[in-house]
Design an enzyme around this catalytic site. Structure first.
Site, PDB file in Angstrom:
ATOM      1  N   SER A 153       0.814  -1.221   0.000  1.00  0.00           N
ATOM      2  CA  SER A 153       0.000   0.000   0.000  1.00  0.00           C
ATOM      3  C   SER A 153       0.845   1.268   0.000  1.00  0.00           C
ATOM      4  O   SER A 153       0.384   2.322  -0.451  1.00  0.00           O
ATOM      5  CB  SER A 153      -0.933   0.013   1.213  1.00  0.00           C
ATOM      6  OG  SER A 153      -0.197  -0.075   2.422  1.00  0.00           O
ATOM      7  N   ASP A 397      -2.850   6.288  12.363  1.00  0.00           N
ATOM      8  CA  ASP A 397      -2.093   5.557  11.344  1.00  0.00           C
ATOM      9  C   ASP A 397      -0.758   6.275  11.144  1.00  0.00           C
ATOM     10  O   ASP A 397      -0.696   7.338  10.524  1.00  0.00           O
ATOM     11  CB  ASP A 397      -2.886   5.524  10.037  1.00  0.00           C
ATOM     12  CG  ASP A 397      -2.180   4.745   8.935  1.00  0.00           C
ATOM     13  OD1 ASP A 397      -0.969   4.476   9.072  1.00  0.00           O
ATOM     14  OD2 ASP A 397      -2.824   4.433   7.919  1.00  0.00           O
ATOM     15  N   HIS A 400       1.052   5.189   6.846  1.00  0.00           N
ATOM     16  CA  HIS A 400       0.741   5.780   5.546  1.00  0.00           C
ATOM     17  C   HIS A 400       0.882   7.305   5.583  1.00  0.00           C
ATOM     18  O   HIS A 400       0.970   7.903   6.661  1.00  0.00           O
ATOM     19  CB  HIS A 400      -0.661   5.353   5.106  1.00  0.00           C
ATOM     20  CG  HIS A 400      -0.793   3.870   4.955  1.00  0.00           C
ATOM     21  ND1 HIS A 400      -1.270   3.053   5.966  1.00  0.00           N
ATOM     22  CD2 HIS A 400      -0.481   3.053   3.923  1.00  0.00           C
ATOM     23  CE1 HIS A 400      -1.252   1.788   5.553  1.00  0.00           C
ATOM     24  NE2 HIS A 400      -0.781   1.764   4.330  1.00  0.00           N
TER      25      HIS A 400
END
Length: 421
Positions: A153, A397, A400
């Protein structure tokens, strides 16, 4: 009349005469081997170059001319060594609201981030400047070609960043984005070009290959399985690999010897660094077999850091990237999330490559950017509990990155190494 030869000079001539056939044979053998294994000689010379400097320089000095290159980075300038400079006049390179292709996991402004400071930083290498990202040049270069990002990702974030940097030059009815299982394809119709992302977090076949349902804690990677995914990468002109985060499950990794279809599975556990080395070598074998060094370019992106422990940069214990809006100013900072053993494996394997790999060393420069993560400002796929809502640190998070933001810089560096290696 010439004086007669002395005994000593005569013996020298005799020895020379006797050596001549040997020297001739030796020279002929050297020429033959140099022609047959020219690539390996280039590799050896590149590694022995006393002025080679960084790993990146050593890798790229092996090759005279790389496809798509139109110039060179100034001698002695390592574009990955530098500092962050606040530059509101040139950054961000696009607005979040202008790019409809950003996944909701990365749209920080849409999900309530109150500041935009993370968007205004420009990477400034020591001793030289990065060329400005030229979207027109990039699209013209991609005309009739395929560019693909392969990995997890984080590589998908870099892929989306590239699409956002380019799509404004393409009319609305002449572009599209479609997803087919593990493959996402952005098409620029007027250019007959595609920019693609392929989900393969380990590069090799694994039990985490489902592009949607892949959150598996007991991860297993199948040895010698690069072709399971690699068949989808063939005939690509520019390819950007990454793999790291999914290997970080502990000190050991489960490796399947055989097939996932076997009724009784032969699974062994080996040190993570050894497993990672296995995947890197498989990637290089695939590249050497399927890519043409005179026509194609291959990139490998290093580890993307996370910022889950504020104590590591001098913050309070128990905190993380949540609410961080400033950069880390310690130039030697290296978080525990980036395993130096893995970085050493990358250098070891790429140094031995018989194919020109352009190394995007984004780890150190990204380590300073604790401010640039999505944190809590993203789409949450599962409802948050009252306990989580009361403690945002618990669900931030710190892996990311917001777009626009840091990953646009990764593509500025990719642009530089593509055209000015």
């Amino acid at each position: 009349m010439k004086s007669p030869l002395s005994a000593s000079s005569s013996s020298v001539l005799i020895r020379k005469a006797r050596l001549s056939p040997f020297l001739f044979t030796l020279l002929a053998f050297i020429v033959f081997v140099a022609i047959l294994y020219g690539e390996d000689f280039m590799c050896l010379l590149g590694q022995l170059d006393p002025n080679s400097g960084s790993l990146l320089t050593r890798l790229e000095k092996k090759w005279d001319k790389l496809p798509f290159a139109i110039g060179k980075t100034p001698e002695g300038c390592d574009i990955f060594s530098g500092r962050w400079v606040r530059d509101e006049s040139t950054h961000p390179l696009y607005e979040e609201s202008e790019c409809p292709y950003i996944q909701p996991q990365l749209t920080c402004q849409e999900h309530g981030r109150p500041d935009k400071e993370y968007q205004y930083w420009r990477w400034q290498p020591h001793g030289c400047d990065l060329p400005s990202f030229n979207a027109t040049l990039m699209l013209e270069t991609l005309r009739g070609k395929r560019m693909m990002f392969v990995g997890d990702s984080l590589n998908r974030g870099q892929y989306v960043s590239m699409v956002c940097l380019l799509h404004r030059l393409i009319p609305e009815d002449a572009k599209s984005m479609e997803t087919f299982d593990s493959l996402t394809v952005f098409t620029a119709k007027e250019y007959n070009a595609t920019i693609e992302f392929y989900w393969a977090p380990f590069l090799l076949e694994s039990n985490s290959d489902n592009a949607v349902i892949h959150r598996i804690s007991d991860r297993i990677v199948r040895k010698g399985s690069i072709n399971k995914h690699g068949r989808h990468w063939k005939r690509v002109d520019i390819i950007v690999f990454n793999t790291y985060l999914w290997w970080m499950t502990g000190l050991k990794m489960k490796i399947l010897q055989g097939s996932f279809d076997d009724e009784v599975k032969d699974i062994v556990e080996i040190p993570t660094e050894d497993a990672y080395r296995m995947a890197m070598k498989s990637m290089l074998r695939w590249v050497r077999k399927n890519m043409n060094p005179r026509k194609t370019r291959v990139f490998f992106t290093s580890m993307s850091p996370s910022h889950g422990k504020s104590i590591e940069w001098g913050g309070e214990p128990g905190l993380n990237c949540y609410n961080q809006t400033t950069l880390i100013d310690n130039t030697t900072y290296w978080g525990s999330d980036c395993r130096k053993g893995v970085m050493e494996v990358i250098g070891e394997v790429l140094r031995k490559s018989k194919f020109p790999i352009s190394f995007l060393n984004i780890t150190q420069l990204s380590s300073y950017r604790k401010d640039a993560h999505t944190s809590i400002y993203k789409k949450q796929w599962n409802p948050l509990t009252p306990e989580q809502l009361a403690n945002p640190v618990s669900y931030a998070d710190c892996v990311h990155w917001c777009l626009p933001g840091l990953q646009d810089t990764w593509n500025e560096l990719l642009f530089t190494k593509l055209f000015y290696p």
